[in-house]
Design an enzyme around this catalytic site. Structure first.
Site, mmCIF file in Angstrom:
data_model
loop_
_atom_site.group_PDB
_atom_site.id
_atom_site.type_symbol
_atom_site.label_atom_id
_atom_site.label_comp_id
_atom_site.label_asym_id
_atom_site.label_seq_id
_atom_site.Cartn_x
_atom_site.Cartn_y
_atom_site.Cartn_z
ATOM 1 N N ILE A 26 5.995 -5.934 45.562
ATOM 2 C CA ILE A 26 4.978 -5.462 44.606
ATOM 3 C C ILE A 26 5.438 -5.834 43.204
ATOM 4 O O ILE A 26 6.522 -5.416 42.768
ATOM 5 C CB ILE A 26 4.813 -3.926 44.691
ATOM 6 C CG1 ILE A 26 4.497 -3.506 46.127
ATOM 7 C CG2 ILE A 26 3.733 -3.434 43.732
ATOM 8 C CD1 ILE A 26 4.805 -2.067 46.422
ATOM 9 N N THR A 27 4.642 -6.617 42.491
ATOM 10 C CA THR A 27 5.035 -6.964 41.121
ATOM 11 C C THR A 27 4.618 -5.824 40.185
ATOM 12 O O THR A 27 3.624 -5.129 40.430
ATOM 13 C CB THR A 27 4.401 -8.299 40.660
ATOM 14 O OG1 THR A 27 2.982 -8.128 40.540
ATOM 15 C CG2 THR A 27 4.709 -9.440 41.609
ATOM 16 N N GLY A 28 5.397 -5.652 39.108
ATOM 17 C CA GLY A 28 5.090 -4.577 38.159
ATOM 18 C C GLY A 28 5.154 -3.215 38.825
ATOM 19 O O GLY A 28 4.320 -2.346 38.570
ATOM 20 N N ALA A 29 6.193 -3.016 39.664
ATOM 21 C CA ALA A 29 6.244 -1.800 40.478
ATOM 22 C C ALA A 29 7.026 -0.667 39.817
ATOM 23 O O ALA A 29 7.268 0.354 40.448
ATOM 24 C CB ALA A 29 6.858 -2.132 41.845
ATOM 25 N N SER A 31 5.992 1.000 37.216
ATOM 26 C CA SER A 31 5.121 1.824 36.385
ATOM 27 C C SER A 31 3.723 1.912 36.997
ATOM 28 O O SER A 31 3.369 1.098 37.865
ATOM 29 C CB SER A 31 5.080 1.137 35.015
ATOM 30 O OG SER A 31 4.020 1.560 34.227
ATOM 31 N N GLY A 32 2.944 2.883 36.558
ATOM 32 C CA GLY A 32 1.507 2.951 36.846
ATOM 33 C C GLY A 32 1.127 2.745 38.309
ATOM 34 O O GLY A 32 1.719 3.302 39.232
ATOM 35 N N TYR A 181 -8.846 -10.189 28.068
ATOM 36 C CA TYR A 181 -8.380 -9.480 29.271
ATOM 37 C C TYR A 181 -9.376 -9.684 30.422
ATOM 38 O O TYR A 181 -8.990 -10.033 31.545
ATOM 39 C CB TYR A 181 -8.226 -7.987 28.960
ATOM 40 C CG TYR A 181 -7.807 -7.154 30.151
ATOM 41 C CD1 TYR A 181 -6.495 -7.183 30.620
ATOM 42 C CD2 TYR A 181 -8.726 -6.344 30.815
ATOM 43 C CE1 TYR A 181 -6.117 -6.425 31.729
ATOM 44 C CE2 TYR A 181 -8.354 -5.583 31.911
ATOM 45 C CZ TYR A 181 -7.048 -5.625 32.361
ATOM 46 O OH TYR A 181 -6.670 -4.876 33.454
HETATM 47 N N1 NAP Z 1 -5.190 1.015 34.257
HETATM 48 C C1 NAP Z 1 -6.413 0.536 34.417
HETATM 49 O O1 NAP Z 1 -7.422 1.201 34.102
HETATM 50 C C2 NAP Z 1 -6.610 -0.819 35.002
HETATM 51 C C3 NAP Z 1 -7.919 -1.263 35.165
HETATM 52 C C4 NAP Z 1 -8.126 -2.499 35.732
HETATM 53 C C5 NAP Z 1 -7.058 -3.287 36.129
HETATM 54 N N2 NAP Z 1 -5.790 -2.830 35.925
HETATM 55 C C6 NAP Z 1 -4.704 -3.715 36.378
HETATM 56 O O2 NAP Z 1 -3.835 -2.986 37.234
HETATM 57 C C7 NAP Z 1 -2.519 -3.564 37.188
HETATM 58 C C8 NAP Z 1 -1.493 -2.476 36.982
HETATM 59 O O3 NAP Z 1 -1.664 -1.947 35.688
HETATM 60 P P1 NAP Z 1 -1.340 -0.433 35.311
HETATM 61 O O4 NAP Z 1 -2.595 0.158 34.831
HETATM 62 O O5 NAP Z 1 -0.583 0.221 36.386
HETATM 63 O O6 NAP Z 1 -0.426 -0.661 34.005
HETATM 64 P P2 NAP Z 1 1.128 -0.454 33.720
HETATM 65 O O7 NAP Z 1 1.561 0.902 34.113
HETATM 66 O O8 NAP Z 1 1.301 -0.888 32.305
HETATM 67 O O9 NAP Z 1 1.825 -1.489 34.715
HETATM 68 C C9 NAP Z 1 1.869 -2.855 34.481
HETATM 69 C C10 NAP Z 1 3.098 -3.396 35.156
HETATM 70 O O10 NAP Z 1 3.107 -4.829 34.966
HETATM 71 C C11 NAP Z 1 4.403 -5.185 34.508
HETATM 72 N N3 NAP Z 1 4.387 -6.424 33.727
HETATM 73 C C12 NAP Z 1 3.771 -6.659 32.553
HETATM 74 N N4 NAP Z 1 4.050 -7.910 32.126
HETATM 75 C C13 NAP Z 1 4.849 -8.462 33.064
HETATM 76 C C14 NAP Z 1 5.481 -9.730 33.191
HETATM 77 N N5 NAP Z 1 5.368 -10.647 32.242
HETATM 78 N N6 NAP Z 1 6.231 -9.974 34.287
HETATM 79 C C15 NAP Z 1 6.372 -9.019 35.245
HETATM 80 N N7 NAP Z 1 5.831 -7.809 35.164
HETATM 81 C C16 NAP Z 1 5.077 -7.520 34.091
HETATM 82 C C17 NAP Z 1 4.841 -4.011 33.658
HETATM 83 O O11 NAP Z 1 6.253 -4.085 33.444
HETATM 84 P P3 NAP Z 1 6.957 -3.232 32.267
HETATM 85 O O12 NAP Z 1 7.072 -1.836 32.786
HETATM 86 O O13 NAP Z 1 8.277 -3.921 32.108
HETATM 87 O O14 NAP Z 1 6.068 -3.325 31.063
HETATM 88 C C18 NAP Z 1 4.396 -2.864 34.542
HETATM 89 O O15 NAP Z 1 5.334 -2.637 35.557
HETATM 90 C C19 NAP Z 1 -2.571 -4.610 36.067
HETATM 91 O O16 NAP Z 1 -2.766 -5.885 36.630
HETATM 92 C C20 NAP Z 1 -3.799 -4.210 35.275
HETATM 93 O O17 NAP Z 1 -4.374 -5.293 34.572
HETATM 94 C C21 NAP Z 1 -5.535 -1.621 35.389
#
Ligand code: NAP
Length: 306
Positions: A26-29, A31-32, A181
């Site tokens: 899982i990438t970005g695992a 957080s969130g 975005y």
């Molecule tokens: N939240 C929403 O409402 C929402 C809506 C639609 C889609 N999404 C999508 O859902 C996914 C998860 O987002 P989230 O809401 O859970 O946000 P989040 O908590 O900010 O998680 C994002 C994760 O991606 C990692 N990341 C960012 N840049 C990266 C890079 N260059 N290389 C590797 N990892 C990287 C972050 O790492 P760090 O911890 O090091 O920053 C973090 O672990 C994303 O693709 C986002 O676009 C979210």
């Protein structure tokens, strides 16, 4: 803390599948939604690999997951999607170690990064959410295709890709926060649909999920106090990261066809429990031009697609 009783009950009623013996990356695992996806796949007995750019955050997430799931297999790997050299090192490591992969959740993403660029000079949001994920996928695809079992790849898009314009290559990286975005996620959706078509007769099953509107650092970091205050006030309007992460479990336990989109079921996909969503019409247009353009951009920046 672990998963809530409500989530455990939903999993029991809706996901009668065991992932014992399967490995999920899982990438970005750290957080969130990514962290919660790890938690849910552990609940279904998978071995989980947290693929993160920040090793301190990864270690802290690993510790929490191991505390809440004693005896579970949780490891970490380094990957920065915003740096081609890191993507290359990651894909080489996967191959060199012969890491088994049954499930890959391409969850990592960013929003609102005005003026920032990737190590290879791309606008950071497009460069991470679309170009970085594209490059990673293309680099590891030959390896995944050689594995002797089905591999499920889940790419994370967003409901806002429904409002994105068809990519205009002359203005590919331009626009306001939301426009860039949304375009990055529409491009990822177009690519996912095309890849699902191209790999239809293989053991790869490539699909998409989206987390609706979820309270995570992604939006909070962008709009700071205003969003945090609103989010606190209208908590019920947002999906929790835990609920949003159920999409992966839904995909892995249902006969969801390649190229499908799974996300929350209420208010145009904004919140609720997961189910198959309608595909945005624009996700089925311009695939060949987009892929050709992306390959050229990657080559121009020194990337090498096998
Ligand atoms: N939240 C929403 O409402 C929402 C809506 C639609 C889609 N999404 C999508 O859902 C996914 C998860 O987002 P989230 O809401 O859970 O946000 P989040 O908590 O900010 O998680 C994002 C994760 O991606 C990692 N990341 C960012 N840049 C990266 C890079 N260059 N290389 C590797 N990892 C990287 C972050 O790492 P760090 O911890 O090091 O920053 C973090 O672990 C994303 O693709 C986002 O676009 C979210």
């Amino acid at each position: 803390m672990g998963l809530s009783e409500k989530t455990k009950a939903w999993l029991k009623d809706n996901c009668r599948v065991s992932l014992r013996g399967k490995t999920a990356l899982i990438t970005g695992a750290d957080s969130g939604v990514g962290f919660q996806t790890a938690e849910i796949l552990l609940q279904l007995d998978a071995c989980v690999v947290l693929v993160c750019r920040n090793m301190e955050k990864a270690a802290s997430a690993q510790k929490k997951l191991q505390r809440d799931h004693p005896g579970a297999s949780v490891s970490v790997m380094k990957l920065d999607l915003a740096d081609f050299r890191s993507v290359e090192a990651f894909s080489d490591e996967l191959r060199a170690k012969g890491t088994d992969v049954d499930i890959l959740v391409n969850n990592a993403g960013v929003f609102h990064q005005p003026g920032r660029k990737t190590a290879d000079g791309f606008e950071l949001v497009m460069g991470t959410n679309y170009i970085g994920t594209f490059y990673l996928t293309e680099r590891i695809l030959p390896y995944l295709q050689c594995l002797p079992h089905e591999v499920v790849v889940i790419n994370t898009v967003s409901i806002v890709c429904r409002i994105a314009g068809i990519p205009d290559f002359r203005k590919f990286y331009d626009g306001g926060d939301l426009a860039v975005y949304a375009r990055s996620k529409l491009c990822l959706a177009i690519y996912t649909r095309e890849l699902a078509r191209r790999t239809r007769k293989t053991r790869l099953r490539i699909l998409m999920s989206h987390p609706g509107i979820t309270m995570t650092p992604l939006g909070m970091n962008a709009y700071g106090k205003t969003v945090s205050r609103l989010a606190g006030r209208f908590r019920g309007v947002f999906n929790s990261p835990e609920k949003s992460a159920l999409s992966a479990a839904y995909i892995l336990s249902h006969e969801v066809p390649p190229g499908a989109l799974v996300g929350p079921d209420r208010f145009f996909g904004g919140w609720g429990f997961p189910r198959e969503n309608k595909i945005p019409r624009r996700a089925d247009r311009n695939a060949e031009e987009l892929i050709r353009f992306t390959e050229k951009e990657i080559a121009r920046a020194g990337g090498k697609i096998p």
